[in-house]
Design an enzyme around this catalytic site. Sequence first.
Site, mmCIF file in Angstrom:
data_model
loop_
_atom_site.group_PDB
_atom_site.id
_atom_site.type_symbol
_atom_site.label_atom_id
_atom_site.label_comp_id
_atom_site.label_asym_id
_atom_site.label_seq_id
_atom_site.Cartn_x
_atom_site.Cartn_y
_atom_site.Cartn_z
ATOM 1 C CD GLU A 112 -2.897 -1.260 2.363
ATOM 2 O OE1 GLU A 112 -2.878 -0.337 3.202
ATOM 3 O OE2 GLU A 112 -3.715 -2.196 2.384
ATOM 4 C CB ALA A 226 -10.980 1.887 15.924
ATOM 5 C CD GLU A 227 -12.260 -1.568 12.808
ATOM 6 O OE1 GLU A 227 -11.079 -1.233 12.634
ATOM 7 O OE2 GLU A 227 -13.206 -0.789 12.699
ATOM 8 C CG ASP A 349 -15.334 0.716 10.014
ATOM 9 O OD1 ASP A 349 -14.558 1.468 10.644
ATOM 10 O OD2 ASP A 349 -14.926 -0.163 9.219
ATOM 11 C CE LYS A 376 -13.439 2.617 6.194
ATOM 12 N NZ LYS A 376 -13.600 1.660 7.320
ATOM 13 C CB ALA A 586 -10.117 -4.268 4.466
ATOM 14 C CG HIS A 655 -7.843 -18.300 7.386
ATOM 15 N ND1 HIS A 655 -6.697 -18.566 6.670
ATOM 16 C CD2 HIS A 655 -7.458 -18.198 8.680
ATOM 17 C CE1 HIS A 655 -5.657 -18.643 7.501
ATOM 18 N NE2 HIS A 655 -6.092 -18.417 8.727
HETATM 19 CA CA CA Z 1 -12.383 0.820 11.018
#
Ligand code: CA
Length: 734
Positions: A112, A226-227, A349, A376, A586, A655
Site C-alpha cells: 500500500e 479501533a476494531e 465504521d 467512507k 481488508a 481466512h
Molecule cells: Ca475501522
Amino acid sequence: MKFLAFSQESMMTFRSLLTLPVTCAMFCGCVSSNRNVDKLSSADAAPAAASMAADVDSARMADADKESGSWMSHGRTYSEQRFSPLKKVSKDNVGKLGLAWTYKLDVDRATEATPIVVDGVMYVSGAFSIVSALDPVTGKELWKYDPKVPRDKDRDGCCDVANRGVAVWKGKVYFGAYDGRLIALDAKSGARAWEVDTVVDRTRSYTITGAPRIIKGKVIIGNGGAEFGVRGYVTAYDTENGKKLWRFFTVPGDPTQSAEGKAMEIALPTWKGEQWWKFGGGGTVWDSMAYDPELDLLYIGVGNGSIWNRHIRSPGGGANLFLSSIVALRPDSGEYVWHYQTTPGDTWDYTATQHIILADLKIGEGVRKVLMQAPKNGFFYVIDRVTGELLSAEKFAPANWASHVDMKTGRPVENPEADWKTKPALVSPGPLGAHNWQPMSYNPQTGLVYIPMQEAAALFVPDPTQTYSGKGNWHMGTQPIAFPENPKEFQGIVDLHKGHLVAWDPIAQKEVWRQSYVTVWNGGTLSTAGSLVFQGTADGRFVAYSAEKGEKLWETRANTGVMAGPITYEIKGEQYVSVAAGWGGAFPVILGGLSEPAKVRPEARVLTYKLGGMATLPPPNDAPTTLPEPPALKADDETVARGRSIYNGHCGMCHGPNAIAGSVLPDLRYLTAEKHRIFAGILAGAYASQGMPAMMDVLTLEDVEAVHQYLVKRSHDLKSQLSTLPMQGSSVGK
Ligand code: CA
C-alpha cells in the site's frame, strides 16, 4: 539489525551521488542543500546532486511544488494533491510507456506504500513494514531494513500487515512498524538511528500502517486498532532523537480522571454512559494528514468508534467527538484549533481517515482555501481550512444512511432505517467505504478530483451481548459476517460489489466522468500535468486515462492487484512513473471469496515505467492448486453449525467468511492431510513464526474440533462443486 551489504555496483552508484554535492556547493554557494540548484534548473537538474541523501527540510518542502522531479513526501507536497507538474509523459505519447525496471518486495501481502523519491534515491516500504532504498533509475537495491515485526502480530490489526510509506527529513528515513514502533534510519546506510514505542497501552491492539508526516523537525504518527478496542491519538516526536514532544488524544479517556486539555473538555460531554472508554472509544488516526504552512495548521483524519455499535458504545446518544472528524491542530504544540465531524455518533465504521487534499478553489465571488475529503460515508466534503466551516457536501457514491447534509447545521440527516439498533440493516456504504485509504488526486489544471470510488453495502446485525474481550479480538457490537454458503446466493453478493474511478468537480459537486471495474478495491490515483490520470486496478492492471475525459490511453498487466498510490519523478531528463503493486488488505482478507472477480494473487513488486522501457515483467505465479482429498466428515449437523459460527467469529476475518478465502491468506478448505492431523497444534501456535497466531485464549479444544469439522464439511462442499466443473483445481488457495 539487518540490512543488506552493498553490492559493488550499488556502492559505486552511491559514491557517485556523494561526490556530486562538492560541485553543487561550488556552483550555487550552498553547502548544506541542493535546493537552489533545483529551483534554478527545475526538473532538468539531476536530482542526484544532493549534499546528502534525503536532505529534505522546511524550506525545501515549502518549494516542493517547484521541485518537479522529486516526490519528497507522502502526497508529494504538504497539500497532498498527488499532482505532478511533469509532462514529458503526456496523453500524446503515453502509449509508448514500457517497464523500466521491477523490484521484488519481500512479503506477498498488502502493498500500500507510496514511494518517496528524492536526491537520487527511492524509499519504499512493503508488508510487515520492511523498508527498501533503491536506485530509481535501475531499481537496484541500495539497502533494506526489516524491523522484524513478529509475524503473528497480524492478529492485532484489522486489515492486513500493510505499510503506506516512509517520510524523509535531513538525512533520515522514518516509518511506523506494524507493531507500533516508530523507527528512524540513516538514509545513506539504512542503519537504525533511533526507535521509540508509540503505544500507550500494550494490553490493547495498537498497530501502525500509515505513513508519518514531518513538519518543522517533528515526525507525526497515529495508529490503528479501533476494531479491537483502542483509544486513538497522534504523537509528535523530535526527528533528531525520537523524543516525544506532544500527544493529542482524539477521544476522551476514563471520565473519572481529569480532562486532558481544551479538546477533551469539548469532547467529553458528547459521550454517554460508561462503556465507551472501556471499549477504547476508537478514533484512530490511521492514515491521512495534511499541512498548510501558511496557516500553520496540521489536519488529521480521525477514524471510527470503538466499538462500532453506538447503542452499546454510548447508550443515550451523543456525537462522540472526535470520531469520524477532521481536526485542525497546531503542529508545534498539538493544540486543538477546530474540527468538522463528518459522521456524528458513527455506528457504521465511517472513518474520516481518508485522504485529505488542500487546494485553493474559486467558490462564489472569491478564492477559498479549502480542504477536500471523500470519506467512507459517501459524501464529498469541501471545508474552509482556515475556520473549519462546511462549504458543501454531496454524495459521490450511493449512500442510504443519510439523505443529505443540512447546510444550516453542517450535520447529515440520517435515515432512521439505517440505524441497526434493534434489527439488522443493509447499509450503503458498508465498512469498506465508498472510498477507503487508496489516495485520490487533484489536478489544478482540470479542477477535478480523481476518486477510487466503490459500491459495497453491508448488513449490520446487532449483537448486544458484546463486551470488551481482550487484545487481538474483534468486537464491534455486530455479528460476524456470514454470507450464504450456497454458491449462487454467494455470487449474488459478489455482484453487488462494484468499483469505479470517478472524476469529480469539487466546485459544482458533481461527477464529470467515470470508468468502471470488475470489483472494488482499485488503486490510488496520480494526476500529472501531462493531462493524465494513472491508476492500478484490483484485477491486475496499471492504466492511464486522459484527465479531461477519462479516455483509456494505455494499460499494462501488473500480474497482481494494484492498490497503492502511483508516483512520478524525473532523473537526468527522463520521466518515470512508478507504483508499488501487490494485493491484500481488508477486501481480500476479511471478505475472502468476495474478491474472486479480481482473479489476482498478491505478488508484491515495485513496477517502474518510462517511455520506451523494455524490461519484462516476471510471469505470474498462478500454478493451480489441487484440492487434497478431505477426511471423512464425522460430526453431526449441530457441531458443524457451531463450528461455522466460531469459524466466522474468529477465523473468517483472515481466512474468509464461510471458509472461502481471497488469494492472500490460506484457504482452509485446501488443508493437507498433515495439517488436518495437527490442526489443534496449529491453533495452539505451532505456526506462529509463519504468521498463524495462537488462538487458545479465546477457543476451547471443543471449539477447535467444531471449527475443524466445519472446515472438513466445507472441503467436501468444494469437492462436489469442482466435480461439476470441467477442470479440477483452483488458482486460489494453498
Ligand atoms: Ca475501522
